[in-house]
Design a protein around this motif. Sequence first.
Motif, PDB file in Angstrom:
ATOM      1  N   LEU A  76      26.425  52.886  -4.487  1.00 37.00           N
ATOM      2  CA  LEU A  76      25.266  53.690  -4.596  1.00 37.00           C
ATOM      3  C   LEU A  76      25.434  54.911  -3.461  1.00 37.00           C
ATOM      4  N   THR A  77      24.990  55.555  -4.534  1.00 37.16           N
ATOM      5  CA  THR A  77      24.333  57.244  -3.919  1.00 37.16           C
ATOM      6  C   THR A  77      23.232  57.676  -3.495  1.00 37.16           C
ATOM      7  N   GLY A  78      22.995  58.657  -2.831  1.00 40.95           N
ATOM      8  CA  GLY A  78      21.725  59.444  -2.655  1.00 40.95           C
ATOM      9  C   GLY A  78      21.713  60.661  -3.289  1.00 40.95           C
ATOM     10  N   ILE A  79      20.546  61.166  -3.129  1.00 37.58           N
ATOM     11  CA  ILE A  79      20.333  62.794  -3.926  1.00 37.58           C
ATOM     12  C   ILE A  79      19.162  63.622  -2.904  1.00 37.58           C
ATOM     13  N   THR A  80      19.062  64.110  -2.439  1.00 39.47           N
ATOM     14  CA  THR A  80      18.835  64.392  -1.186  1.00 39.47           C
ATOM     15  C   THR A  80      17.839  65.757  -1.794  1.00 39.47           C
ATOM     16  N   THR A  81      16.698  65.280  -1.537  1.00 36.73           N
ATOM     17  CA  THR A  81      15.217  65.540  -2.739  1.00 36.73           C
ATOM     18  C   THR A  81      14.671  67.056  -2.156  1.00 36.73           C
ATOM     19  N   TYR A 119      21.013  54.572  -7.906  1.00 35.76           N
ATOM     20  CA  TYR A 119      20.764  55.915  -7.285  1.00 35.76           C
ATOM     21  C   TYR A 119      19.644  55.713  -6.864  1.00 35.76           C
ATOM     22  N   PHE A 120      19.495  56.983  -5.622  1.00 37.27           N
ATOM     23  CA  PHE A 120      18.049  56.970  -5.338  1.00 37.27           C
ATOM     24  C   PHE A 120      17.759  57.760  -4.944  1.00 37.27           C
ATOM     25  N   LEU A 121      16.161  58.706  -4.764  1.00 38.77           N
ATOM     26  CA  LEU A 121      16.232  59.598  -4.270  1.00 38.77           C
ATOM     27  C   LEU A 121      16.172  59.782  -2.563  1.00 38.77           C
ATOM     28  N   TYR A 159      13.491  61.029   2.368  1.00 37.49           N
ATOM     29  CA  TYR A 159      13.365  61.321   3.783  1.00 37.49           C
ATOM     30  C   TYR A 159      14.742  62.301   4.214  1.00 37.49           C
ATOM     31  N   HIS A 160      15.304  62.043   3.397  1.00 33.47           N
ATOM     32  CA  HIS A 160      16.722  63.513   3.805  1.00 33.47           C
ATOM     33  C   HIS A 160      16.442  64.615   3.768  1.00 33.47           C
ATOM     34  N   ALA A 161      15.260  64.947   2.895  1.00 36.80           N
ATOM     35  CA  ALA A 161      15.289  66.188   2.545  1.00 36.80           C
ATOM     36  C   ALA A 161      14.233  66.877   3.372  1.00 36.80           C
ATOM     37  N   MET A 206      20.156  61.841  13.627  1.00 34.18           N
ATOM     38  CA  MET A 206      19.860  60.769  13.495  1.00 34.18           C
ATOM     39  C   MET A 206      20.517  60.816  12.098  1.00 34.18           C
ATOM     40  N   TYR A 207      20.554  61.851  11.457  1.00 33.98           N
ATOM     41  CA  TYR A 207      20.656  61.777  10.130  1.00 33.98           C
ATOM     42  C   TYR A 207      22.078  60.946   9.595  1.00 33.98           C
ATOM     43  N   PRO A 208      23.166  60.814  10.280  1.00 29.79           N
ATOM     44  CA  PRO A 208      23.915  59.422   9.437  1.00 29.79           C
ATOM     45  C   PRO A 208      23.373  58.200   9.539  1.00 29.79           C
ATOM     46  N   LEU A 225      20.396  57.478   9.249  1.00 30.03           N
ATOM     47  CA  LEU A 225      19.029  56.699   8.483  1.00 30.03           C
ATOM     48  C   LEU A 225      20.475  56.656   7.388  1.00 30.03           C
ATOM     49  N   MET A 226      21.193  57.404   7.009  1.00 25.43           N
ATOM     50  CA  MET A 226      22.294  57.067   5.999  1.00 25.43           C
ATOM     51  C   MET A 226      23.009  56.138   5.690  1.00 25.43           C
ATOM     52  N   ALA A 227      23.039  55.890   6.920  1.00 24.41           N
ATOM     53  CA  ALA A 227      24.195  54.087   7.391  1.00 24.41           C
ATOM     54  C   ALA A 227      22.754  53.089   6.218  1.00 24.41           C
ATOM     55  N   ALA A 228      21.667  52.932   6.971  1.00 26.07           N
ATOM     56  CA  ALA A 228      20.702  52.534   6.612  1.00 26.07           C
ATOM     57  C   ALA A 228      20.337  52.165   5.374  1.00 26.07           C
ATOM     58  N   ASP A 229      20.785  53.652   4.643  1.00 25.35           N
ATOM     59  CA  ASP A 229      20.653  53.538   3.063  1.00 25.35           C
ATOM     60  C   ASP A 229      21.212  52.837   2.644  1.00 25.35           C
ATOM     61  N   ILE A 230      22.987  52.357   2.704  1.00 29.20           N
ATOM     62  CA  ILE A 230      24.020  52.334   1.891  1.00 29.20           C
ATOM     63  C   ILE A 230      24.153  51.086   2.535  1.00 29.20           C
ATOM     64  N   ASP A 270      32.203  66.374   1.603  1.00 29.65           N
ATOM     65  CA  ASP A 270      32.042  66.841   2.947  1.00 29.65           C
ATOM     66  C   ASP A 270      31.057  65.987   3.748  1.00 29.65           C
ATOM     67  N   GLN A 271      30.927  64.951   2.797  1.00 32.64           N
ATOM     68  CA  GLN A 271      29.708  63.079   3.095  1.00 32.64           C
ATOM     69  C   GLN A 271      30.829  62.247   4.044  1.00 32.64           C
ATOM     70  N   ILE A 272      32.404  62.684   3.757  1.00 31.73           N
ATOM     71  CA  ILE A 272      32.811  61.103   4.123  1.00 31.73           C
ATOM     72  C   ILE A 272      32.551  60.405   5.330  1.00 31.73           C
TER      73      ILE A 272
HETATM   74  N1  TRP Z   1      23.384  62.751   2.549  1.00 36.16           N
HETATM   75  C1  TRP Z   1      23.789  63.511   1.226  1.00 36.16           C
HETATM   76  C2  TRP Z   1      23.977  64.092   0.277  1.00 36.16           C
HETATM   77  O1  TRP Z   1      23.322  65.267   1.228  1.00 36.16           O
HETATM   78  C3  TRP Z   1      22.246  62.028   0.518  1.00 36.16           C
HETATM   79  C4  TRP Z   1      22.469  60.611   0.586  1.00 36.16           C
HETATM   80  C5  TRP Z   1      21.409  60.217   2.088  1.00 36.16           C
HETATM   81  C6  TRP Z   1      23.418  60.161   0.566  1.00 36.16           C
HETATM   82  N2  TRP Z   1      21.552  58.975   1.880  1.00 36.16           N
HETATM   83  C7  TRP Z   1      22.600  58.556   1.156  1.00 36.16           C
HETATM   84  C8  TRP Z   1      24.385  59.677  -0.298  1.00 36.16           C
HETATM   85  C9  TRP Z   1      23.541  57.109   1.279  1.00 36.16           C
HETATM   86  C10 TRP Z   1      24.816  58.706  -0.551  1.00 36.16           C
HETATM   87  C11 TRP Z   1      24.551  57.727   0.375  1.00 36.16           C
HETATM   88  O2  TRP Z   1      24.711  64.771  -0.163  1.00 36.16           O
END
Ligand code: TRP
Length: 435
Positions: A7-12, A41-43, A46-48, A136-138, A140-145, A158-160
């Motif tokens: 799983l991975t996300g791409i900040t829009t 793979y998701f957009l 919310y992180h944007a 709170m960014y981390p 929200l990201m934990a919830a995504d994963i 940078d995301q490790i």
């Molecule tokens: N924070 C990631 C970045 O800036 C984007 C992202 C958001 C992400 N949620 C995620 C990446 C979940 C992996 C898993 O690159």
Amino acid sequence: MSVQRVLTGITTSGTPHLGNYAGAIRPAVAASRQPGVESFYFLADYHALIKTTDPLRVQRSTLEIAATWIAAGLDTDRVWFYRQSDIPEIPELTWLLTCVAGKGLLNRAHAYKAAVDRNTAEGVDPDAGVNMGLYMYPVLMAADILMFKAHSVPVGRDQIQHIEMARDMAGSFNHLYGEHFVLPEAAIDASVATLPGLDGRKMSKSYDNTIPLFVPTAELKKLIFSIVTDSKAPGEPKDADGSALFQLYQAFSTAEETRAMRTAFDEGIGWGEAKQALFDKIEAAVAPMREHYLALIAEPARIEKHLHEGAAKARAIATPFLAELRHAVGLRNLASVPQAARAAKAKAALPQFKQYREADGRFHFKLVDADGRLLLQGAGFASPREAGAAVAALKQGAAFEMRDGVLWLEGAQVATLAEGVDEADLRAALGTFAD
Ligand code: TRP
């Protein structure tokens, strides 16, 4: 081997550039075609919102990034491709995780710490200009994963830390409420190129040195010809390894083509000629995708449709899982009988042995009936093992004798009948342990 969830996300918040393509999109699309992998793979829109407050930019970037992934060959039927804000379970899970996330953990997040350090250096309030979204960014990201039980999360270095924080929150939740979450791991692919930008530093929007992936051909050519080089003249040998141009060439060429270019560098290829070769390579790779991309961008409703289908597919997982999590933490239907209470009740309906230590230091047991009434009082034993052995023997139906209210087992007095209890009651109670 069981199926691996990736799983991975791409900040829009931006426009995809060549570095995003070679470093993330191209390898992710290739990985999604492997057997035995489920790709999510998701957009991350919310992180944007943490990165920009420009609504048009968020909307435009979401459209561009979605179109880019599809144009790059992502098979939306095969993968889970969705927009974060279409999954209301994600912010809901964010709250459940917020309640197990240590504030100290979040204090240590790199992005937040960097902001605090900058403020401190400038002598202003440490939290000046920091909103809770950044903090709170981390979570929200934990919830995504965690929502999708991902095993592997391909991200940049940078995301490790964020993945480690997700593991931490998952571990805390599992410890408190039972094993619900899979602990994810960061996947860093060393073979994937980090592309240099126009000025030789890492290609990144924050350095303003990017080559957008789908600029028109003429613009692409102009940008490539503006890549910074040294001032060596044609005919002078050039250093391939220190050259941004060469690294970009390598990212879009076969090993053989790359070797030939290295030789050309050694033999003093002119920078103009090298730039033309690079442009030809990139244009050849990008042109077919660009056409598809422009067609998609022209019809945003088609992309919306893809995303709605993706959301339905993702929610088929998220909705029942969140219901399970809500139940786990106690957000429950009031009319449902709690499992633990039901189990306790079932247990209480039978007589029970209880073992304990008295103030005299000796080990005792007693047998109580379903209502807690004392039936049998054990003698004091020197060790818990001896008390346990007597209990075990009685439970297993060992033959015993009753004399004047005293229970004899293998020639020893081990217990006395409680007041008002007769031998038949005792034998009936002990009978319930036989099965
Ligand atoms: N924070 C990631 C970045 O800036 C984007 C992202 C958001 C992400 N949620 C995620 C990446 C979940 C992996 C898993 O690159």
